[in-house]
Design a protein around this motif. Structure first.
Motif, PDB file in Angstrom:
ATOM      1  N   ALA A  60      24.224  17.634   9.444  1.00 20.23           N
ATOM      2  CA  ALA A  60      24.517  16.598  10.413  1.00 20.23           C
ATOM      3  C   ALA A  60      26.001  16.940  10.406  1.00 20.23           C
ATOM      4  CB  ALA A  60      24.176  15.305  10.381  1.00 20.23           C
ATOM      5  N   GLY A  61      26.732  16.745   9.436  1.00 18.55           N
ATOM      6  CA  GLY A  61      28.644  17.039   8.691  1.00 18.55           C
ATOM      7  C   GLY A  61      29.273  18.509   8.999  1.00 18.55           C
ATOM      8  N   PHE A  62      28.242  19.236   9.383  1.00 18.18           N
ATOM      9  CA  PHE A  62      28.807  20.840   9.934  1.00 18.18           C
ATOM     10  C   PHE A  62      27.819  21.081  10.924  1.00 18.18           C
ATOM     11  CE2 PHE A  62      27.416  21.162   5.815  1.00 18.18           C
ATOM     12  CZ  PHE A  62      28.508  21.255   4.364  1.00 18.18           C
ATOM     13  N   GLY A  63      27.949  20.251  11.953  1.00 17.16           N
ATOM     14  CA  GLY A  63      26.587  20.696  13.250  1.00 17.16           C
ATOM     15  C   GLY A  63      25.690  21.106  12.954  1.00 17.16           C
ATOM     16  N   ALA A  64      24.508  20.219  11.976  1.00 15.21           N
ATOM     17  CA  ALA A  64      23.615  21.653  11.496  1.00 15.21           C
ATOM     18  C   ALA A  64      22.829  20.145  12.545  1.00 15.21           C
ATOM     19  CB  ALA A  64      23.310  21.634  10.426  1.00 15.21           C
ATOM     20  N   PRO A  65      21.397  20.074  13.009  1.00 13.77           N
ATOM     21  CA  PRO A  65      20.427  19.214  12.628  1.00 13.77           C
ATOM     22  C   PRO A  65      20.485  17.818  12.422  1.00 13.77           C
ATOM     23  CG  PRO A  65      18.891  21.038  13.420  1.00 13.77           C
ATOM     24  CD  PRO A  65      20.519  21.662  12.499  1.00 13.77           C
ATOM     25  N   THR A  66      20.717  16.477  13.033  1.00  9.46           N
ATOM     26  CA  THR A  66      20.337  15.596  11.594  1.00  9.46           C
ATOM     27  C   THR A  66      19.463  15.308  10.279  1.00  9.46           C
ATOM     28  OG1 THR A  66      20.601  14.436  13.493  1.00  9.46           O
ATOM     29  CG2 THR A  66      20.494  12.879  11.686  1.00  9.46           C
ATOM     30  N   TRP A  67      18.477  15.977  10.318  1.00 10.70           N
ATOM     31  CA  TRP A  67      17.439  16.164   9.566  1.00 10.70           C
ATOM     32  C   TRP A  67      17.854  17.006   8.236  1.00 10.70           C
ATOM     33  CZ3 TRP A  67      16.076  11.647   7.480  1.00 10.70           C
ATOM     34  CH2 TRP A  67      15.357  10.590   8.353  1.00 10.70           C
ATOM     35  N   ASP A  68      18.337  17.768   8.724  1.00  5.04           N
ATOM     36  CA  ASP A  68      19.290  18.877   7.265  1.00  5.04           C
ATOM     37  C   ASP A  68      20.027  18.539   6.190  1.00  5.04           C
ATOM     38  OD1 ASP A  68      17.056  20.244   9.320  1.00  5.04           O
ATOM     39  OD2 ASP A  68      18.863  21.744   9.519  1.00  5.04           O
ATOM     40  N   VAL A  69      19.472  18.671   5.585  1.00  2.97           N
ATOM     41  CA  VAL A  69      20.557  18.629   4.058  1.00  2.97           C
ATOM     42  C   VAL A  69      20.738  20.438   3.634  1.00  2.97           C
ATOM     43  CG1 VAL A  69      20.164  16.593   3.546  1.00  2.97           C
ATOM     44  CG2 VAL A  69      18.378  18.750   2.561  1.00  2.97           C
ATOM     45  N   ARG A  70      22.119  20.557   3.286  1.00  2.91           N
ATOM     46  CA  ARG A  70      22.941  21.779   2.575  1.00  2.91           C
ATOM     47  C   ARG A  70      22.409  21.540   1.293  1.00  2.91           C
ATOM     48  NH1 ARG A  70      28.318  24.191   2.610  1.00  2.91           N
ATOM     49  NH2 ARG A  70      28.109  23.261   0.767  1.00  2.91           N
ATOM     50  N   VAL A  71      21.491  22.778   0.497  1.00  5.69           N
ATOM     51  CA  VAL A  71      21.634  22.928  -0.375  1.00  5.69           C
ATOM     52  C   VAL A  71      22.759  24.181  -1.228  1.00  5.69           C
ATOM     53  CG1 VAL A  71      20.134  22.924  -3.033  1.00  5.69           C
ATOM     54  CG2 VAL A  71      19.616  21.399  -1.163  1.00  5.69           C
ATOM     55  N   CYS A  72      23.904  23.743  -2.535  1.00  7.47           N
ATOM     56  CA  CYS A  72      23.918  25.852  -2.474  1.00  7.47           C
ATOM     57  C   CYS A  72      23.109  26.022  -3.540  1.00  7.47           C
ATOM     58  CB  CYS A  72      25.020  24.990  -2.917  1.00  7.47           C
ATOM     59  SG  CYS A  72      26.191  26.390  -3.733  1.00  7.47           S
ATOM     60  N   LEU A  73      22.153  27.169  -3.212  1.00 10.96           N
ATOM     61  CA  LEU A  73      21.800  28.273  -4.352  1.00 10.96           C
ATOM     62  C   LEU A  73      22.650  28.212  -4.879  1.00 10.96           C
ATOM     63  CD1 LEU A  73      19.029  29.358  -2.125  1.00 10.96           C
ATOM     64  CD2 LEU A  73      18.934  27.142  -3.297  1.00 10.96           C
ATOM     65  N   ASP A  99      17.436   6.046   8.684  1.00 11.46           N
ATOM     66  CA  ASP A  99      18.344   6.318   8.980  1.00 11.46           C
ATOM     67  C   ASP A  99      18.482   7.489   7.977  1.00 11.46           C
ATOM     68  OD1 ASP A  99      21.669   6.563   8.231  1.00 11.46           O
ATOM     69  OD2 ASP A  99      21.920   4.578   7.892  1.00 11.46           O
ATOM     70  N   PRO A 100      19.179   8.653   9.192  1.00 16.53           N
ATOM     71  CA  PRO A 100      18.819   9.487   7.453  1.00 16.53           C
ATOM     72  C   PRO A 100      20.419   9.880   6.331  1.00 16.53           C
ATOM     73  CG  PRO A 100      20.039  10.425  10.048  1.00 16.53           C
ATOM     74  CD  PRO A 100      19.622   8.525  10.205  1.00 16.53           C
ATOM     75  N   THR A 101      21.612   9.285   6.903  1.00 18.90           N
ATOM     76  CA  THR A 101      22.395   9.202   5.751  1.00 18.90           C
ATOM     77  C   THR A 101      22.053   8.383   4.366  1.00 18.90           C
ATOM     78  OG1 THR A 101      22.793   6.676   5.872  1.00 18.90           O
ATOM     79  CG2 THR A 101      23.984   8.648   7.377  1.00 18.90           C
ATOM     80  N   ARG A 102      20.472   7.945   5.021  1.00 15.25           N
ATOM     81  CA  ARG A 102      19.559   7.127   3.339  1.00 15.25           C
ATOM     82  C   ARG A 102      19.120   8.796   2.013  1.00 15.25           C
ATOM     83  NH1 ARG A 102      14.914   3.213   4.301  1.00 15.25           N
ATOM     84  NH2 ARG A 102      15.207   3.345   1.923  1.00 15.25           N
ATOM     85  N   VAL A 103      19.025   9.655   3.103  1.00 17.39           N
ATOM     86  CA  VAL A 103      18.791  10.688   1.903  1.00 17.39           C
ATOM     87  C   VAL A 103      19.532  11.015   0.792  1.00 17.39           C
ATOM     88  CG1 VAL A 103      17.863  12.929   1.584  1.00 17.39           C
ATOM     89  CG2 VAL A 103      17.405  11.647   3.589  1.00 17.39           C
TER      90      VAL A 103
END
Length: 552
Positions: A515-528, A495-499
């Protein structure tokens, strides 16, 4: 089970008693998926879990739950979720406060209008006010340099300029013009021209941050039937979530067409991809964050040229809403405002490049010769009869100003005048010759932070013109580097939400799922922009541990 926590239409059940953490650190709370997946078959008939519905899930609303979970972990919290930078532009702020002190001294010197009570002051005298200001400033002072630059480059009268700024910072008078003060607008116009490459006269409307710029734009488009019910709006995806949510509200009655960026490539869109979508005459508007969020690449010059050619030959009626908040992070950036200025509504804010998320300073800009004015119809003019005797001739940007105060209160519209001065100083911090070095050092810092995050993950940045404000990390790529295709298959079975939940619960790390931004499900956004390089290295270590746990 504890009380349910509601985020939009979802209910997340906390699996611990209120105020008490779970009994086992190895057993994080089980949150149901917030962005349901569309399972599609690939060419071999196997399910592809990277696809998801076009509509964004409620992840921004769930972010506080992740942050709270990270705090309950008992570990130092590394919050790389929100787009809050960890820098503060000091020189333009110091100039603002120095001007404020001078303005109060001038008001006191002007005398009290209340006999015998020195608590009160008057509007400072305009004659000679510029000389009185610079007399107390060092030649290298930012405030003096700002005055000198506006006088020399924009042709301002020194006393008129300083008097406007002094009265504005005191809040001495309603905003007039309501759209923006004259000298503040001239600074914003030149700033946006320099940032985007535009070379046409602009009309600027100061707003309470980028969110207000977005809201005012959508509201006035709706009120003026641009586009109308049943029309289509194209949106460049992945995208900052409100762009997927606001236009799809029932009262707008719009159909959304997503134009999806190529993942993990040095370019953002494939050749011909944008024109193929935008050629459809049913699409009345195209909304794009450029450079993007969460995808931080800028559109390549070739794609801009394709859109310009399409507008010139087939779609002169196409309206483009371009959000340029990240433009200053890309050296040599050129935006759509430079290519098709008549068609563009440009949104901008200083929340990111000045570290001013709390200031709420932004603006909307349109070319003085704007397509939006051509699209106005007599049917919508009656709404603005209280503004002018000839509402049909009222430009679109003036209608935006009126709409921002429900029309009836248009005479007291406008961004707070002290805020306009601070925004002008933020813009001048880029326009002045002294602004080049801080801009370059910030870009270098972000590059170092990107290396600190991506290096331990074994993946590279996509390349191209990239702001590096965020990193959109493809966890399938991380799993492939560490465990091969078998690891990727095991990851896709999870389940990708586990990450994000495990990162918060086990490591005190907050990231947002792509996924919350419409990106691929297994992407995560990190604010550099949010964390220093050493902290981002620890974020990378935590990501690898979670990926390893899910794939072995």
């Amino acid at each position: 089970m504890g009380r349910p926590v509601r985020f939009n239409s979802c209910v997340l059940h906390q699996t611990w008693t209120e105020g008490r953490p779970p009994s086992s650190a190895a057993d994080p709370p089980s949150f149901p998926p917030l962005c349901p997946l569309v399972v599609r078959g690939d060419r071999d008939g196997r399910p592809d879990r990277r696809h998801r519905p076009a509509r964004a899930g409620p992840w921004p609303a769930a972010q506080p739950a992740l942050t709270a979970q990270a705090r309950r972990s008992g570990l130092p919290v590394l919050d790389a979720g929100r787009g809050q930078p960890n820098w503060i532009a000091t020189a333009p702020r110091a100039a603002f406060f120095r001007l404020g002190t001078f303005a109060v001294e001038e008001a006191v010197a002007a005398g009290s209008p209340v006999a015998g009570d020195p608590y009160w002051g008057r509007t400072p005298a305009a004659e000679g006010i510029a000389d009185r200001l610079v007399a107390g400033l060092d030649p290298a002072d930012f405030l003096r340099a700002a005055v000198d630059w506006v006088v020399a480059e924009l042709g301002a009268d020194p006393d008129e300029l300083v008097s406007e700024w002094v009265r504005a910072i005191l809040g001495d008078g309603y905003p007039s013009p309501t759209r923006m003060l004259r000298h503040c607008e001239s600074v914003m116009e030149r700033y946006l021209q320099e940032v985007t490459g535009a070379r046409v006269p602009l009309r600027v409307f100061g707003t309470e941050g980028g969110a207000a710029a977005m809201a005012y734009t959508f509201r006035s488009l709706k009120e003026n039937g641009i586009p109308g019910p049943g029309d289509k709006v194209a949106i460049a995806a992945p995208v900052f979530t409100p762009y997927l949510q606001i236009p799809a509200l029932a009262d707008f009655g719009l159909d959304i067409v997503e134009v999806r960026a190529a993942p993990n490539a040095a370019y953002r869109f494939e050749p011909g991809q944008l024109t193929a979508a935008l050629r459809d005459p049913a699409i009345k508007a195209f909304m794009v964050i450029n450079p993007g969020n969460p995808d931080t690449r800028a559109m390549r010059p070739e794609r801009l040229a394709e859109i310009a050619a399409l507008v010139a030959t087939e779609r002169p009626d196409l309206v483009v809403v371009a959000d340029t908040v990240y433009a200053t992070f890309v050296e040599g950036f050129r935006g759509l405002l430079a290519e098709i200025p008549r068609n563009v509504i440009c949104l901008h804010s200083f929340s990111k490049n000045a570290g001013a998320t709390g200031n709420r300073l932004g603006f909307v800009a349109l070319a003085a010769d704007s397509l939006l004015d051509d699209l106005l119809t007599p049917a919508t003019a009656a709404r603005y009869e209280s503004v002018t005797a000839d509402p049909a001739a009222l430009p679109f940007v003036a209608r935006m100003v009126a709409d921002s105060r429900e029309v009836a209160l248009h005479n007291i519209a406008g961004l707070a005048t002290p805020d306009q001065v601070q925004m002008a100083f933020f813009a001048l911090s880029h326009l002045l010759p002294s602004g080049a070095a801080p801009t370059a050092s910030l870009r270098e810092e972000l590059a170092a932070r990107a290396a600190a995050l991506l290096g331990p993950l074994g993946v590279d940045a996509p390349g191209g013109q990239d702001t590096l404000y965020y990193a959109l990390v493809d966890l399938e790529a991380v799993a492939r580097v560490r465990h091969g295709e078998a690891g990727v298959a095991r990851l896709r079975a999870q389940d990708p939400t586990r990450v994000p939940v495990r990162l918060a619960h086990d490591h005190g790390v907050v990231v947002l799922p792509g996924a919350g931004f419409g990106a691929p499900t297994w992407d995560v956004r990190v604010c550099l922009a949010a964390l220093p390089a050493d902290a981002l290295h620890r974020v990378a270590e935590s990501l690898t541990q979670v990926v390893d746990a899910l794939t072995t």
